[in-house]
Design a protein around this motif. Structure first.
Motif, PDB file in Angstrom:
ATOM      1  N   ASP A  74       0.965  -1.552  -0.350  1.00 47.36           N
ATOM      2  CA  ASP A  74       0.011  -0.221  -0.046  1.00 47.36           C
ATOM      3  C   ASP A  74       0.665   0.931  -0.174  1.00 47.36           C
ATOM      4  O   ASP A  74       0.272   2.351  -0.800  1.00 47.36           O
ATOM      5  N   ALA A  75       2.415   1.438   0.989  1.00 49.26           N
ATOM      6  CA  ALA A  75       2.768   2.465   0.641  1.00 49.26           C
ATOM      7  C   ALA A  75       3.321   2.872  -0.693  1.00 49.26           C
ATOM      8  O   ALA A  75       3.660   3.746  -1.041  1.00 49.26           O
ATOM      9  N   ILE A  76       3.347   1.551  -1.503  1.00 47.13           N
ATOM     10  CA  ILE A  76       3.748   2.009  -2.686  1.00 47.13           C
ATOM     11  C   ILE A  76       2.735   2.731  -3.723  1.00 47.13           C
ATOM     12  O   ILE A  76       3.266   3.668  -4.438  1.00 47.13           O
ATOM     13  N   LYS A  77       1.912   1.970  -3.840  1.00 45.49           N
ATOM     14  CA  LYS A  77       0.580   2.569  -4.413  1.00 45.49           C
ATOM     15  C   LYS A  77       0.744   4.076  -4.058  1.00 45.49           C
ATOM     16  O   LYS A  77      -0.209   4.852  -5.220  1.00 45.49           O
ATOM     17  N   GLU A  78      -0.012   4.240  -2.535  1.00 40.50           N
ATOM     18  CA  GLU A  78       0.477   5.691  -2.332  1.00 40.50           C
ATOM     19  C   GLU A  78       1.288   6.761  -2.562  1.00 40.50           C
ATOM     20  O   GLU A  78       0.858   7.930  -3.578  1.00 40.50           O
ATOM     21  N   LEU A  79       2.387   6.146  -3.025  1.00 38.45           N
ATOM     22  CA  LEU A  79       3.265   6.633  -3.782  1.00 38.45           C
ATOM     23  C   LEU A  79       3.193   7.334  -5.256  1.00 38.45           C
ATOM     24  O   LEU A  79       4.121   8.546  -5.647  1.00 38.45           O
ATOM     25  N   ALA A  80       3.246   5.724  -5.930  1.00 41.00           N
ATOM     26  CA  ALA A  80       2.428   6.039  -7.597  1.00 41.00           C
ATOM     27  C   ALA A  80       1.974   7.203  -7.574  1.00 41.00           C
ATOM     28  O   ALA A  80       1.515   7.426  -9.035  1.00 41.00           O
ATOM     29  N   GLN A  81       0.732   7.445  -7.222  1.00 44.57           N
ATOM     30  CA  GLN A  81       0.213   8.946  -7.061  1.00 44.57           C
ATOM     31  C   GLN A  81       0.667  10.143  -7.166  1.00 44.57           C
ATOM     32  O   GLN A  81      -0.093  10.876  -8.080  1.00 44.57           O
ATOM     33  N   ASP A  82       1.655  10.337  -6.647  1.00 42.78           N
ATOM     34  CA  ASP A  82       2.665  11.400  -6.358  1.00 42.78           C
ATOM     35  C   ASP A  82       4.019  11.137  -6.417  1.00 42.78           C
ATOM     36  O   ASP A  82       4.486  11.306  -5.604  1.00 42.78           O
ATOM     37  N   ILE A  83       4.312  10.387  -6.999  1.00 37.67           N
ATOM     38  CA  ILE A  83       6.067   9.818  -7.363  1.00 37.67           C
ATOM     39  C   ILE A  83       7.254  10.924  -7.495  1.00 37.67           C
ATOM     40  O   ILE A  83       8.018  10.408  -6.257  1.00 37.67           O
ATOM     41  N   ASP A  84       6.662  11.993  -7.805  1.00 40.55           N
ATOM     42  CA  ASP A  84       8.333  12.834  -8.171  1.00 40.55           C
ATOM     43  C   ASP A  84       7.988  13.897  -6.967  1.00 40.55           C
ATOM     44  O   ASP A  84       8.487  15.555  -6.222  1.00 40.55           O
ATOM     45  N   GLY A  85       6.341  14.125  -5.789  1.00 34.46           N
ATOM     46  CA  GLY A  85       6.340  14.939  -4.301  1.00 34.46           C
ATOM     47  C   GLY A  85       5.394  16.249  -4.847  1.00 34.46           C
ATOM     48  O   GLY A  85       5.695  16.920  -4.925  1.00 34.46           O
TER      49      GLY A  85
END
Length: 324
Positions: A74-85
């Motif tokens: 889930d942590a990776i899925k969350e990051l994938a929504q905003d991968i570059d910040g």
């Protein structure tokens, strides 16, 4: 690698960039004066075969939204929504990388992390201040140099130097851009800044990583940290089309113009010619119209169409299935 970048950057920049390159990609014709050349350059337009092909090639893998499998944390899925910040999803970020891989053939991803020195010691404290890993798209021109050695028993980066720019305050209402170079080594980093006195160390720090967190992206991989443009032949064909299109426009411009030639007329006499006028010629006088040949214009158009067909074929080669 960099010797190929100029022509590709100009083609991707369209007509404006090609005109700005001037004689680099549109040489002067033999005995052409500067005024005629400037007119020809200002009226030349680019047939964007290279940029369009890159756009099609980039879009095909991302025609459908990128999805992650069920077993992805889930942590990776969350990051994938905003991968570059900065609000870009993994899908959008990857499409931009693909564009550089297909056009330039070289670039990369730097994996960075929010600075937490003195601010957070636990994961809970990191979450409280919004600390997180993020990707940075490092473009081909930013990569200044590197050192390669054995990292965990295989070729890896011992050092990577990346060009950056930053906006800093310049008075109460203005900002200025300064040049910086980030130097990455396993477990450490330095940030150098350019000033009137040369380069000075602006900032530095350490990390817990035993590698340089950079992943190179290749078009045609020629070796570790060496990537070449997969559509380089198409780029040269597009430049040839740019040059021949300019010649064709020049030829058509002169072929369309008629030059009235008067024979046996005193040069001191005023002559007016037009659709509502008639010419009164003296005995043995004559008037003729000289015009360029339309045949040369037709031949030039046929050559351009043939070249456009070649460019289509060259661009389609990446879509052709090859054994192995």
């Amino acid at each position: 690698m960099a010797r190929h970048w100029g022509v590709i950057e100009a083609l991707m920049g369209g007509t404006t960039a090609m005109r700005a390159a001037k004689e680099a990609y549109l040489p002067k014709q033999p005995r052409e004066d500067q005024e005629d050349y400037d007119y020809r350059l200002k009226t030349s337009t680019l047939f964007p075969a290279f940029a369009r092909t890159v756009g099609v090639m980039t879009g095909k893998p991302f025609a459908k939204e990128l999805t992650l499998s069920e077993d992805v944390p889930d942590a990776i899925k969350e990051l994938a929504q905003d991968i570059d910040g900065e609000g870009r999803s993994l899908h959008a970020f990857s499409a931009d990388l693909m564009s550089e891989a297909v056009s330039i053939g070289f670039g990369g991803i730097l994996v960075d992390f929010t600075r937490t020195e003195g601010k957070a010691r636990t994961q809970a404290e990191e979450k409280a201040i919004g600390a997180r890993p993020y990707w940075v798209h490092i473009k081909h021109g930013q990569i200044l140099g590197w050192k390669v050695g054995k990292v965990n028993g295989k070729p890896g980066l011992l050092q990577l130097r990346i060009a950056e720019t930053a906006e800093v305050d310049d008075g109460p209402y203005d900002v200025k851009t300064v040049n910086r170079v980030r130097v990455l080594t396993p477990g450490a980093w330095e940030l150098w800044e350019e000033s009137a006195n040369g380069w000075t160390l602006f900032d530095s720090g350490t990390t817990t990583l035993k590698v340089v967190p950079f992943v190179p992206i290749y078009g045609n991989r020629a070796g570790f940290m060496r990537g070449l443009p997969p559509l380089l032949d198409l780029a040269h064909q597009n430049v040839k089309h740019w040059q021949q299109q300019s010649d064709q426009d020049d030829s058509a411009r002169f072929a369309r113009k008629r030059l009235l030639v008067l024979i046996g007329i005193d040069g001191d006499n005023e002559v007016t010619a037009g659709s509502s006028y008639a010419l009164k010629l003296p005995k043995d006088g004559d008037a003729k119209v000289v015009q360029g040949s339309a045949e040369s214009v037709t031949v030039g158009r046929s050559e351009l169409e043939a070249l456009e067909g070649q460019m289509i074929q060259t661009g389609a080669e990446l879509l052709t299935a090859k054994p192995g």
